[in-house]
Design a protein around this motif. Structure first.
Motif, mmCIF file in Angstrom:
data_model
loop_
_atom_site.group_PDB
_atom_site.id
_atom_site.type_symbol
_atom_site.label_atom_id
_atom_site.label_comp_id
_atom_site.label_asym_id
_atom_site.label_seq_id
_atom_site.Cartn_x
_atom_site.Cartn_y
_atom_site.Cartn_z
ATOM 1 N N ALA A 374 0.834 -1.208 0.000
ATOM 2 C CA ALA A 374 0.000 0.000 0.000
ATOM 3 C C ALA A 374 0.866 1.254 0.000
ATOM 4 C CB ALA A 374 -0.931 -0.008 1.202
ATOM 5 N N VAL A 376 5.137 2.551 -0.044
ATOM 6 C CA VAL A 376 6.570 2.272 -0.091
ATOM 7 C C VAL A 376 7.297 3.563 0.280
ATOM 8 C CG1 VAL A 376 8.492 1.440 -1.476
ATOM 9 C CG2 VAL A 376 6.197 0.567 -1.911
ATOM 10 N N LEU B 115 4.663 12.871 -1.524
ATOM 11 C CA LEU B 115 3.656 11.811 -1.556
ATOM 12 C C LEU B 115 3.098 11.696 -2.970
ATOM 13 C CD1 LEU B 115 1.736 9.947 0.219
ATOM 14 C CD2 LEU B 115 0.173 11.888 0.232
ATOM 15 N N THR B 417 -3.631 0.821 -6.581
ATOM 16 C CA THR B 417 -2.726 1.956 -6.428
ATOM 17 C C THR B 417 -1.673 1.646 -5.374
ATOM 18 O OG1 THR B 417 -4.106 2.960 -4.727
ATOM 19 C CG2 THR B 417 -4.520 3.648 -6.994
ATOM 20 N N LYS B 418 -0.651 2.453 -5.366
ATOM 21 C CA LYS B 418 0.429 2.325 -4.379
ATOM 22 C C LYS B 418 0.857 3.753 -4.023
ATOM 23 C CE LYS B 418 4.069 -0.373 -5.642
ATOM 24 N NZ LYS B 418 5.321 -0.682 -6.411
ATOM 25 N N TYR B 419 1.048 4.013 -2.729
ATOM 26 C CA TYR B 419 1.614 5.303 -2.340
ATOM 27 C C TYR B 419 3.132 5.193 -2.305
ATOM 28 C CZ TYR B 419 -2.951 7.140 -0.988
ATOM 29 O OH TYR B 419 -4.254 7.579 -1.008
ATOM 30 N N ILE B 420 3.797 6.128 -2.947
ATOM 31 C CA ILE B 420 5.258 6.196 -2.865
ATOM 32 C C ILE B 420 5.603 7.481 -2.116
ATOM 33 C CG2 ILE B 420 7.400 6.356 -4.188
ATOM 34 C CD1 ILE B 420 6.032 4.706 -6.366
ATOM 35 N N VAL B 421 6.315 7.316 -1.006
ATOM 36 C CA VAL B 421 6.589 8.434 -0.108
ATOM 37 C C VAL B 421 8.101 8.596 -0.013
ATOM 38 C CG1 VAL B 421 6.172 9.383 2.185
ATOM 39 C CG2 VAL B 421 4.538 7.752 1.198
#
Lengths: 428, 428
Positions: A374, A376, B115, B417-421
Motif C-alpha cells: 500500500a 513504499v 507523496l 494503487t500504491k503510495y510512494i513516499v
C-alpha cells in the motif's frame, strides 16, 4: 403499484433495512445539513458527557472484575477530556470537504452525449471493531459526512459505552433534521449478530473490520458482503548498501519503537550484507536502548557476538518472518542484494508499508517499482503511513487489500461513483 | 535467508502460484514490451487460425451432439473471419494508453515528504466465464495491457477452443520475452477447479465472473477472493409527465429491442399517469411492431383494452418486476409520480442502468440524484452503458457493485494503487 417488501423479522436485518432507508435520504443531501448534524453531535457529546462517562464506568468496572489488562482498560476508558477531544475530532470532520458530488471524469462523447462520473455515497457501511469506544463516534462522523448510513458493531465489552454514545449521536442527528437511523448500533451482544451482518449482502454495501488479525480474518472469510481488509502490518525496513547509516538507525528505531502497537510499526529489519558489519552493531545498540528484542538470523547473531553487543538478540525462526509483533520485538536478517530483500518482502509482507534507506537513486527506483505494498517509503519511517500524516484530515482505517482502496482511507474512499449520461433523444 | 514456500500440490493452486510469479515480473514493465506481446498475439492468432478453428470444431461437434441450441452454438463458433476480428481487437487494446504508472494524486506534505499515489496492476486476475471463446483472448489482452497475470476459467463446452487459443497466446507472450505464465487456463473441466479458484485468497487478487445470473451468484456467494460483480441488468425506462412522447417511444423501443439479450437492455417501462393515456397506446403499438410482449399492471391492461391496441399485453405478476428477461418481453406499469417511479426502481433495480425521458430540468435533476445505479440516463437509451460507447476503448465487464468499480470497466479498473513516499531521513 409497487409491492412493499415484507419487513425483516430479525433485529439485525431490521436495523439494516432502516439503514437503507436512511441512506437513501442522505445520498442526495448537499454538504450543509450533514455538517450541521456533525456540529450538533459535537455539541451534544460535550453537553451529555456525564451520561456517557457513567455508562462507560459500567463497562470499565465489568472489565476490571473480569481481570482485563490495564492497557485494554485504558483504551476502553472515556473521561471528560477524552470526550472533549472526540467532539473536537467531529468538528474537524465537519470542516473537511464533502467528497459527494465530485466529478471524477466528464466528457462529451462523439455522438453528443454528455458523460459525467460523480462520487456518490456507498450506501450502508458496517463497521465491526474492538474495545475503543472512540471508534464509535469517529466512524459515525466519517460515514455521515460522506453521506452513508452506518451500522456499528463494537465489542461487547464496550456495549454500555457504545449504547450511550449512539443514543447521543442519534438524538443529535435527528434533532438536526436528518434521519436518526443513519447511525445505529447493531443489536445483540452475541456473535450471532456479527454473523448476520456478514451475510447481509444486498442490504449492507461494505463491511470494514477494525481490530486484530483474528477479527479481520473472521470477517474476510465469513462475509458475503464486500469487505475492506484493514490493518495487518508486517512492515519491513531495508537498509541498502548505499544507505546513510545514521539516517538508517534513526528510521529503524522510529519505525519500530515510536509506537510499537500500531499497524505501521516495523516488524522486520533487512540489511544488505555490504553494510551489515558496520550497520548492525550500531543498530543493535540503538534498538537495545529503545528496549527492543532482536530476533536475528544466523548472520545477525554472528555480528552481535563478534561486536560484543549488549543487545538482546535471540535466534529467529521461520515464524518470526511472518509475525506482526506489535511489541518491542523485531526480526532481523542479512540479505545478499536488494533483489533478495524484495524477494523476502514478497514472501512475508502483508502489503502494508515497506521502507528502503538508500542514497542510491537507482536502488530507490528499483525498490519502489518491485515492492508491492500500500505504501513504499524511501528514506522515511514506516510510521508515516497514516491518513492524518498523508493530509487526508481523517482516516477510517488503512486498507491492505488491492480492490477499491489501498492504504489510508479518508472520506473519498467511503464513496462509490455513478455515471450520469445526458442526451436529447439519443438511441443506438 | 528467505525460506522457499513449498510448491502447492493442486494443479489450480500451482497455476495461481505461477501466475503470482509472472505478475511480479509484469508489474514494473513499461508500456512497450506489453504492447509488443499484444501485437505478437494478434499476429499469432492470424497465422495459427487453422489450429484454433480445428479445435473449435471439436467443441461445436460435441455441443451439436448434445442438442445445444443454435444460438449457443453460434456464440461458440470460431471462423477465420471471427478470429481476424478478435486479432484486430487485440491490436486495438495495444493502441490504448497504459494505465500503470499514472499518478493519481501527489503533493509535498507540510513536513517535506513527497507523496505520490500511482496506479499499479492488481496482480493476478481470475476470470470465470461462459461459452464465448472470444472472451478468452479479450480478457487476456486487457489483463496483459494492465500488467496483470490472468487465470482463465472458461466453460467446459469450450475447453478445446480455449486450450488451443491459450496455447497460441502463451507461445506469443513467451516469444515476445514476457512470462508465458501471465496467461493460463485454469486446469480441470470440473466444478472443483472453480471452487478452488474461489478459495485462493492471497493467491488471486480478484475474480470477475462473466456470464448469467446463476454463475455470478455462485461466485459472489462462494468466493473468499474479492469479486467484482458484473452484468445483471434489470434496467428501467421511466417516461415522465413532461416527456417528449415521440422521443420516449424511440428510447423505449431502442432500449428494449435493439439487442434484447444484453445486460443494458430495458426490462421495465414505468409511465407517469399524467401521460399514460396518450403515451401507452403508441408505446404498445411500437413495442408490438418490434415483436415485444408487454407484461402490464392493471392500469396498463386497462389502457391497452380501451385503446383497442393490437399489442400482446399479459397481466404482470410480482415476479415480472424483478425479472431480467433478456428477451422480447417487457414489464410495464403506471406510476403516480416521479417519486413513485424512483421508489419502484429502488425496490427492484439491479443497479445497472436507469433512464428517464423528460423535458423538465428539475425532474431530470431529481431523478439523477435519487436513483442509485451505475448509470443514470437522461433522454438517452439504456443501451449506451457500455465501455465502447463511453469511449473507454475496451471493456472487461460492467460492474453492478459499488466497491472498486461501478459501471463499464476499462483498463484503469484493472489496476490498484500504491503510495510512494520519499523523504530524506524523515521520522515522527
Amino acid at each position: 403499484m409497487t409491492l412493499p417488501s415484507p419487513l425483516p423479522k430479525s433485529p439485525v436485518m431490521l436495523a439494516a433495512y432502516r439503514a437503507r432507508a436512511a441512506a437513501a435520504d442522505l445520498a442526495p443531501l448537499p454538504r450543509a445539513p450533514k455538517d450541521d448534524a456533525l456540529l450538533a453531535i459535537a455539541d451534544a457529546l460535550v453537553v451529555r458527557t456525564q451520561e456517557v462517562v457513567a455508562a462507560n464506568a459500567e463497562d470499565v468496572a465489568k472489565a476490571r472484575a473480569a481481570g482485563t489488562s490495564e492497557a485494554i482498560i485504558d483504551r476502553l476508558t472515556l473521561t471528560r477530556e477524552r470526550i472533549a477531544a472526540i467532539a473536537a475530532d467531529v468538528r474537524h470532520v465537519a470542516s473537511l470537504p464533502d467528497p459527494v458530488g465530485e466529478v471524477l471524469r466528464g466528457s462529451t462523447l462523439p455522438n453528443g452525449l454528455d458523460l459525467r462520473q460523480v462520487r456518490v455515497p456507498l450506501g450502508v457501511v458496517g463497521i465491526i471493531y474492538e474495545a475503543r469506544p472512540n471508534v464509535t463516534v469517529d466512524a459515525a462522523a466519517l460515514c455521515l459526512k460522506s453521506g452513508n448510513a452506518v451500522l456499528l458493531r463494537g465489542s461487547s465489552s464496550a456495549y454500555a459505552s457504545n449504547t450511550a454514545l449512539i443514543t447521543v449521536l442519534r438524538d443529535a442527528v435527528g434533532g438536526a433534521g436528518l434521519p436518526a437511523d443513519a447511525v445505529q448500533l447493531v443489536p445483540g451482544e452475541s456473535r450471532d449478530s456479527v454473523n448476520e451482518l456478514m451475510r447481509a449482502r444486498g442490504m449492507v454495501d461494505v463491511l470494514i473490520p477494525r481490530g486484530g488479525a483474528a477479527l479481520i480474518r473472521t470477517v474476510v472469510e465469513g462475509s458475503t458482503v464486500p469487505v475492506i481488509e484493514t490493518g495487518t502490518g508486517n512492515c519491513h525496513v531495508y537498509v541498502d548498501a548505499d544507505a546513510d547509516l545514521d539516517m538508517a538507525v534513526d528510521i529503524l528505531v522510529n519505525s519500530k519503537a515510536q509506537r510499537p502497537s500500531v499497524c505501521n510499526a516495523a516488524e522486520t529489519l533487512l540489511v544488505h550484507r555490504a553494510v551489515a558489519d558496520r550497520f548492525l552493531p550500531r543498530a543493535l545498540d540503538a534498538l537495545a536502548e529503545a528496549g527492543v528484542t532482536v530476533h536475528g538470523d544466523p548472520r545477525v547473531l554472528a555480528v552481535a557476538e563478534s561486536s560484543g553487543s549488549k543487545a538482546t538478540v535471540v535466534p529467529a525462526t521461520a515464524e518470526d518472518w511472518e509475525t506482526e509483533y506489535l511489541s518491542y520485538d523485531i526480526a532481523a536478517g542479512v540479505v545478499d542484494s536488494l533483489e533478495s530483500a524484495v524477494e523476502h518482502i514478497r514472501l512475508w509482507s502483508s502489503g502494508h508499508t515497506e521502507a528502503i534507506v538508500t542514497g542510491s537513486q537507482p536502488a530507490a527506483r528499483r525498490f519502489t517499482q518491485l515492492v508491492d505494498a500500500a505504501a513504499v517509503m524511501v528514506n522515511a519511517s514506516t510510521r508515516f503511513t497514516d491518513g492524518g500524516q498523508f493530509g487526508f484530515g481523517a482516516e477510517i482505517g488503512i486498507s491492505t487489500q488491492k480492490l477499491h482502496a489501498r492504504g489510508p482511507m479518508g472520506l473519498p474512499e467511503l464513496t462509490s461513483t455513478k455515471y450520469i449520461v445526458t442526451g436529447d433523444g439519443h438511441i443506438r
